[in-house]
Design a protein around this motif. Structure first.
Motif, PDB file in Angstrom:
ATOM      1  N   TRP A  96      -3.394  25.674 -36.209  1.00 26.50           N
ATOM      2  CA  TRP A  96      -2.681  26.162 -37.397  1.00 26.50           C
ATOM      3  C   TRP A  96      -1.165  26.152 -37.235  1.00 26.50           C
ATOM      4  N   PRO A  97      -0.598  26.680 -36.150  1.00 24.69           N
ATOM      5  CA  PRO A  97       0.869  26.603 -36.036  1.00 24.69           C
ATOM      6  C   PRO A  97       1.386  25.170 -35.900  1.00 24.69           C
ATOM      7  N   LEU A  98       0.634  24.322 -35.192  1.00 20.51           N
ATOM      8  CA  LEU A  98       1.091  22.942 -35.061  1.00 20.51           C
ATOM      9  C   LEU A  98       0.941  22.167 -36.364  1.00 20.51           C
ATOM     10  N   ALA A  99      -0.023  22.518 -37.197  1.00 23.26           N
ATOM     11  CA  ALA A  99      -0.121  21.901 -38.528  1.00 23.26           C
ATOM     12  C   ALA A  99       1.085  22.293 -39.379  1.00 23.26           C
ATOM     13  N   ALA A 100       1.506  23.542 -39.275  1.00 20.04           N
ATOM     14  CA  ALA A 100       2.699  23.980 -40.008  1.00 20.04           C
ATOM     15  C   ALA A 100       3.942  23.259 -39.487  1.00 20.04           C
ATOM     16  N   ALA A 101       4.044  23.124 -38.160  1.00 18.44           N
ATOM     17  CA  ALA A 101       5.205  22.439 -37.582  1.00 18.44           C
ATOM     18  C   ALA A 101       5.224  20.960 -37.971  1.00 18.44           C
ATOM     19  N   SER A 102       4.059  20.320 -37.966  1.00 21.96           N
ATOM     20  CA  SER A 102       4.034  18.906 -38.343  1.00 21.96           C
ATOM     21  C   SER A 102       4.340  18.712 -39.820  1.00 21.96           C
ATOM     22  N   SER A 103       3.921  19.656 -40.673  1.00 25.61           N
ATOM     23  CA  SER A 103       4.261  19.518 -42.089  1.00 25.61           C
ATOM     24  C   SER A 103       5.759  19.690 -42.320  1.00 25.61           C
ATOM     25  N   THR A 111      10.125  25.112 -36.640  1.00 30.89           N
ATOM     26  CA  THR A 111       9.273  24.324 -35.756  1.00 30.89           C
ATOM     27  C   THR A 111       9.191  24.957 -34.377  1.00 30.89           C
ATOM     28  N   VAL A 112      10.320  25.388 -33.844  1.00 30.53           N
ATOM     29  CA  VAL A 112      10.324  26.064 -32.544  1.00 30.53           C
ATOM     30  C   VAL A 112       9.567  27.385 -32.626  1.00 30.53           C
ATOM     31  N   ALA A 113       9.711  28.113 -33.718  1.00 33.26           N
ATOM     32  CA  ALA A 113       8.971  29.365 -33.894  1.00 33.26           C
ATOM     33  C   ALA A 113       7.468  29.100 -33.957  1.00 33.26           C
ATOM     34  N   ALA A 114       7.057  28.023 -34.617  1.00 35.74           N
ATOM     35  CA  ALA A 114       5.636  27.684 -34.699  1.00 35.74           C
ATOM     36  C   ALA A 114       5.083  27.311 -33.331  1.00 35.74           C
ATOM     37  N   LEU A 145       7.365  16.361 -41.142  1.00 37.03           N
ATOM     38  CA  LEU A 145       7.077  15.235 -42.029  1.00 37.03           C
ATOM     39  C   LEU A 145       7.571  15.449 -43.453  1.00 37.03           C
ATOM     40  N   SER A 146       8.296  16.524 -43.701  1.00 39.08           N
ATOM     41  CA  SER A 146       8.782  16.832 -45.038  1.00 39.08           C
ATOM     42  C   SER A 146       9.817  15.810 -45.486  1.00 39.08           C
ATOM     43  N   ASN A 147       9.753  15.450 -46.749  1.00 38.83           N
ATOM     44  CA  ASN A 147      10.725  14.511 -47.314  1.00 38.83           C
ATOM     45  C   ASN A 147      12.012  15.213 -47.743  1.00 38.83           C
ATOM     46  N   GLN A 148      11.954  16.515 -47.894  1.00 41.05           N
ATOM     47  CA  GLN A 148      13.115  17.295 -48.313  1.00 41.05           C
ATOM     48  C   GLN A 148      13.993  17.608 -47.101  1.00 41.05           C
ATOM     49  N   PRO A 149      15.315  17.587 -47.279  1.00 40.03           N
ATOM     50  CA  PRO A 149      16.181  17.990 -46.160  1.00 40.03           C
ATOM     51  C   PRO A 149      16.070  19.497 -45.919  1.00 40.03           C
TER      52      PRO A 149
END
Length: 99
Positions: free
Chosen positions: A30-37, A53-56, A40-44
């Protein structure tokens, strides 16, 4: 006026073969799915993206420690939030079919 209510602690989770490995997978997924999303975000995202990402990743390490070391106290996240995510996906699919 403050009202404090003390809740009883949750009961220990039952132990069964393979629970530790599935708990470790659940704790990291779950945390790595949040970090990968976020990656991979298109928004800056600016500085918020790398910080989250570091927190996740830090949360993933803490959850992995609890899942392996204190397995009787670890409760699966997938059972709690998997139904919510599945419901939202089904609603989105239904809206796509309706449109």
């Amino acid at each position: 006026m403050w009202l404090l209510v003390a809740r009883e602690p949750r009961q220990d989770a039952p132990h069964w073969p393979g629970r530790t490995s599935l708990a470790a997978l659940d704790a990291v997924a779950w945390p790595l799915a949040a970090a990968s999303s976020m990656l991979l975000s298109n928004q800056p995202l600016g500085v918020v993206g790398p910080v989250l990402t570091v927190a996740a990743v830090a949360l993933s390490v803490a959850r992995l420690r609890r899942a392996v070391s204190f397995n009787h106290r670890y409760h699966f996240t997938t059972w709690r939030w998997g139904g919510v995510v599945l419901g939202l996906l089904m609603m989105g699919f239904a809206l796509r079919l309706a449109a």
